[in-house]
Enzyme design. Structure first.
Site, mmCIF file in Angstrom:
data_model
loop_
_atom_site.group_PDB
_atom_site.id
_atom_site.type_symbol
_atom_site.label_atom_id
_atom_site.label_comp_id
_atom_site.label_asym_id
_atom_site.label_seq_id
_atom_site.Cartn_x
_atom_site.Cartn_y
_atom_site.Cartn_z
ATOM 1 N N HIS A 170 -11.298 -1.890 17.053
ATOM 2 C CA HIS A 170 -11.182 -2.986 16.523
ATOM 3 C C HIS A 170 -10.338 -2.896 14.847
ATOM 4 O O HIS A 170 -9.249 -3.062 14.532
ATOM 5 C CB HIS A 170 -11.558 -3.418 16.398
ATOM 6 C CG HIS A 170 -11.732 -4.861 15.826
ATOM 7 N ND1 HIS A 170 -11.289 -5.878 16.026
ATOM 8 C CD2 HIS A 170 -11.996 -5.203 14.875
ATOM 9 C CE1 HIS A 170 -11.578 -7.494 15.776
ATOM 10 N NE2 HIS A 170 -11.525 -6.463 14.559
ATOM 11 N N GLU A 171 -11.151 -2.133 14.616
ATOM 12 C CA GLU A 171 -10.907 -1.724 12.891
ATOM 13 C C GLU A 171 -9.815 -0.775 12.867
ATOM 14 O O GLU A 171 -8.368 -0.913 11.473
ATOM 15 C CB GLU A 171 -12.009 -1.170 12.523
ATOM 16 C CG GLU A 171 -13.184 -2.225 12.084
ATOM 17 C CD GLU A 171 -13.132 -3.570 11.369
ATOM 18 O OE1 GLU A 171 -12.534 -3.710 11.135
ATOM 19 O OE2 GLU A 171 -13.573 -4.122 12.397
ATOM 20 N N GLU A 183 -6.158 -11.251 13.697
ATOM 21 C CA GLU A 183 -6.683 -10.213 14.574
ATOM 22 C C GLU A 183 -5.569 -10.213 15.247
ATOM 23 O O GLU A 183 -6.156 -9.358 16.663
ATOM 24 C CB GLU A 183 -7.878 -11.131 15.028
ATOM 25 C CG GLU A 183 -8.435 -11.727 13.814
ATOM 26 C CD GLU A 183 -9.577 -10.330 13.097
ATOM 27 O OE1 GLU A 183 -9.388 -8.908 13.651
ATOM 28 O OE2 GLU A 183 -10.328 -10.507 12.185
ATOM 29 N N HIS A 213 -19.848 -22.219 9.454
ATOM 30 C CA HIS A 213 -18.329 -21.493 8.920
ATOM 31 C C HIS A 213 -17.567 -22.892 8.676
ATOM 32 O O HIS A 213 -16.546 -22.438 7.816
ATOM 33 C CB HIS A 213 -18.129 -21.949 10.933
ATOM 34 C CG HIS A 213 -18.278 -20.148 11.027
ATOM 35 N ND1 HIS A 213 -19.512 -20.252 11.952
ATOM 36 C CD2 HIS A 213 -17.869 -19.233 11.814
ATOM 37 C CE1 HIS A 213 -19.642 -18.991 12.100
ATOM 38 N NE2 HIS A 213 -18.307 -18.625 11.925
ATOM 39 N N ALA A 251 -19.658 -24.476 5.521
ATOM 40 C CA ALA A 251 -20.543 -23.151 3.989
ATOM 41 C C ALA A 251 -19.453 -22.279 3.636
ATOM 42 O O ALA A 251 -19.815 -21.842 2.966
ATOM 43 C CB ALA A 251 -21.665 -23.302 4.131
ATOM 44 N N GLY A 261 -15.164 -20.771 4.854
ATOM 45 C CA GLY A 261 -13.834 -21.274 4.814
ATOM 46 C C GLY A 261 -13.232 -21.657 6.366
ATOM 47 O O GLY A 261 -12.046 -20.890 6.479
HETATM 48 ZN ZN LIG Z 1 -10.999 -7.829 13.008
#
Ligand SMILES: [Zn+2]
Length: 706
Positions: free
Chosen positions: A490-491, A520, A622, A625, A627
């Site tokens: 993923h990263e 993503e 989410h 509080a 973004g």
């Molecule tokens: Zn990601």
């Protein structure tokens, strides 16, 4: 301010690879204020110059140029990004009390400088002027449009009282979000349950018992042990999630569940009035900016173009997931019945995780720990790099020692074009956890961004790739869980978009200027390859015996991927729709409370309806509080894109080597190259030849389209 004769301190070099070890907390407190003062002065000069130029241009003088406005602005921002980026990076990977303090002491000033530049009327006017003049290429237009939009959403276009009111409300909103978060945290931490007998902890795994005993000791019960108790239960995720999965005491699960879903929903510190006020004020701010709702404000900066478009996607997923989710709940009832459990007749929300865990173990016997020996890090890297070579035609070469590092475990790699050998990029890999000095989780960050220097030479991109897996012990390499392998892929997907970009304007190169709901795409795309037979079986070999992963284990991994996927999808759809409609349809006059609206949505987005005590909105951090306001849908949106992108490879046949390579090159030339220089819809269509479709995600989730 910085003398050109003396060598600048390591923190203020402003270009090239940082000398991490030369940067100390003391430098941060000394040199960041120096840098900010310097940047402030330069911003003043830029504004003064633009003011004079603006007047001249309006009087018929020469047109304003990109080099006069955007380039100096970018250079200002880059100097801050480079220096502050190193500080933030070190704060994440080499934390110490001194560095944390130094970082915290400068953060407000850094934010203040960003706000000043982002709210400058002179710069705003100059950008509008550039826009009016025209003559920009596509990437420039997108960069300029994004800059203008961000400034306008900060209220720079408002005048006088309107702007004062807008700023006052912005501050109130920030305070309300903080209050919401604090009250939620207090409610979470303020509840506990002491368990004293073996019957009360029946079924709980040793790791959880240890956690509960540790919590008890911290609360003053010094005698607590994992084996003998007492055990202190709480509502934080690391205790809550496994407790519902493993506890065999239905009454305790019910008690814990009800406390969790009712957090911050009653009494003096209730979040209900807070969230209502937040919704009212967001709507008001949207109107002041000329939008109909906060959802419109949110979508102005996203790939999704309208609420209708988001609603349509969520409806496709809902329709596909509902029958599956119903069947899954039936299966859990049947499982409970087979075990002779009373809940078979009347399954409740606090039973779901528990019976899902029982069912998961029965069906797959998949023990994530047991697969570790098949995934030693060096082999996983070899598999990942081989895949990148195959798909994107790049060669990844170990270059340890060629770049300064911040810890001996950190490795450095170079990325080259596989055909020409031309250097393309570099990356650091910091794979192991270091409790106490390294932040948890995994992430990709920018070290250097691809760009063209004024002298025409090229800056190649360099990425930070950070994971938190177990370090090698003696002769045993770092052995990874399958989930850690997915995380690394993923990263690395984020890293590929950063490193393989061909855009030379840094404001739109790599992940810069990519809409939030599309960012993503490359990362989740790469995760798909972990389930690809050739990729997985190529790298999964036992680190001692060299044996390949047994076929049945591979089959279990595939099956586990779609286990309870209907319920999981439906849950995300429920959250996303609730978030969207609260920010588009709800008004104080609509006759429904926010919770009423949520319950209306729950009618066809849940299988087990919310119980009366369920006040989920009071803990929906989410969107109240964090973004994610009117953006929660992004999780699913990006999954649709990544699954659909992967399906392009499935369509040509995952065994068809030539076609896979051609499709991979096309992915590199579009999604990985174009960064934020073009609209993500155009980029996607350039790769896929058509609009995105949810078909692949629905299929990969094991759900049949309705
Ligand atoms: Zn990601």
């Amino acid at each position: 301010m910085t003398s050109s004769l003396a060598t600048p301190p390591a923190l203020l070099v402003g270009e090239g690879l940082p000398q991490f070890e030369a940067i100390s907390p003391d430098q941060v407190t000394r040199h960041i204020p120096e840098l900010l003062a310097d940047l402030e002065a330069e911003l003043d000069r830029l504004e003064a110059g633009l003011e004079a130029r603006g007047a001249a241009t309006e009087a018929g003088g020469d047109a304003l140029t990109w080099q006069e406005v955007m380039d100096p602005l970018q250079r200002l921002g880059e100097r801050l990004r480079w220096s502050w980026g190193v500080v933030s990076h070190l704060n994440g990977v080499c934390n110490s009390p001194e560095l944390r303090e130094a970082h915290a002491s400068q953060q407000a000033a850094v934010v203040r400088f960003g706000n000043r530049a982002g709210q400058s009327r002179v710069i705003h006017r100059a950008l509008r002027q550039l826009e009016r003049q025209g003559g920009l290429d596509g990437a420039q237009q997108r960069i300029l449009a994004a800059e203008l939009r961000d400034m306008e959403l900060r209220g720079v276009g408002l005048e006088g009282e309107a702007q004062e009111a807008f700023n006052a409300t912005s501050q109130e909103l920030a305070a309300l979000s903080t209050q919401f978060g604090n009250q939620l945290l207090d409610a979470t931490n303020g509840w506990s349950l002491t368990l004293r007998t073996q019957e009360e902890v029946e079924g709980l795994p040793a790791s959880l018992l240890e956690q509960l005993a540790q919590a008890a000791r911290q609360a003053g019960m010094e005698e607590a042990t994992a084996e003998g108790g007492p055990w202190l239960m709480g509502l934080d995720m690391p205790r809550y999630v496994p407790f519902l999965q493993y506890s065999r005491r239905r009454d305790l699960r019910e008690q814990v569940y009800k406390a969790h879903v009712g957090r911050a929903s009653g009494g003096e510190a209730s979040n209900e009035p807070v969230l209502r006020r937040i919704l009212e004020l967001r709507r008001l701010q949207a109107e002041r900016l000329g939008y109909a709702s906060w959802a419109e404000v949110s979508l102005a900066a996203k790939m999704a173009q309208s609420e209708q478009e988001v609603e349509r996607l969520l409806e496709e997923l809902r329709a596909a997931a509902l029958p599956g989710a119903r069947a899954e709940i039936e299966e859990l009832r049947a499982t409970a019945a087979r075990h002779g459990a009373a809940e078979a007749a009347d399954l409740q929300p606090w039973d779901v995780s528990h019976w899902a865990e029982v069912r998961r173990l029965e069906a797959f016997e998949l023990d994530s720990e047991a697969l570790r020996p098949w995934f030693p890090l060096p082999q996983v890297l070899e598999g990942l790099f081989g895949l990148c070579n195959r798909l994107f035609g790049i060669r990844i070469v170990a270059a340890d020692g060629e770049a300064p590092v911040w810890h001996p475990d950190v490795r450095f790699f170079r990325v080259e074009d596989g055909t020409s050998g031309a250097p393309l990029a570099g990356f650091y890999l910091d794979p192991y956890s270091r409790p106490g000095s390294k932040r948890g989780g995994a992430w990709m960050d920018e070290c250097l961004v691809r760009s063209r220097r004024p002298d025409g030479s090229l800056v190649l991109p360099v990425a930070y790739l950070i994971c938190n897996q177990s370090p090698p012990v003696g002769d045993t390499p770092s052995l990874m869980t399958f989930q850690e392998v997915e995380t690394l892929f993923h990263e690395f997907g984020h890293g590929l978009q950063h490193m393989l970009t061909t855009v030379e304007r840094p404001q739109a190169s790599g992940i810069n200027n990519v809409e939030w709901d599309a960012v993503e795409l490359p990362s989740q795309f790469m995760e798909n390859w972990c389930y690809d037979r050739a990729t997985l079986m190529g790298m999964a070999r036992h680190w001692q015996s060299g044996e390949p992963l047994p076929e049945e284990q591979y089959a279990r991994l595939l099956a586990a991927r779609t286990f309870m996927a209907g319920a999981a999808t439906l849950r995300q759809v429920h959250f996303a729709l609730t978030d969207l409609r609260l920010h588009s349809q709800w008004t104080p006059e609509c006759g429904l409370s926010p919770e009423d609206l949520r319950r209306q949505i729950a009618e066809d987005t849940t299988v087990l309806a919310p119980i009366p005590e369920d006040a989920f909105l009071c803990s929906f951090g989410h969107i109240f509080a964090g973004g994610y306001a009117a953006g929660y849908y992004s999780y699913k949106w990006a999954e649709v894109l990544s699954a659909d992108a992967f399906s392009a490879f499935e369509e040509v046949g995952l065994e068809n080597e030539e076609a896979i390579r051609a499709t991979g090159r096309r992915f590199r030339d579009t999604v990985l190259s174009l960064g934020g220089s073009r609209h993500p819809r155009e980029v996607f269509e350039a790769f896929r030849g058509r609009e995105p479709s949810s078909e692949a995600l629905i299929r990969h989730s094991g759900l049949v389209p309705a």
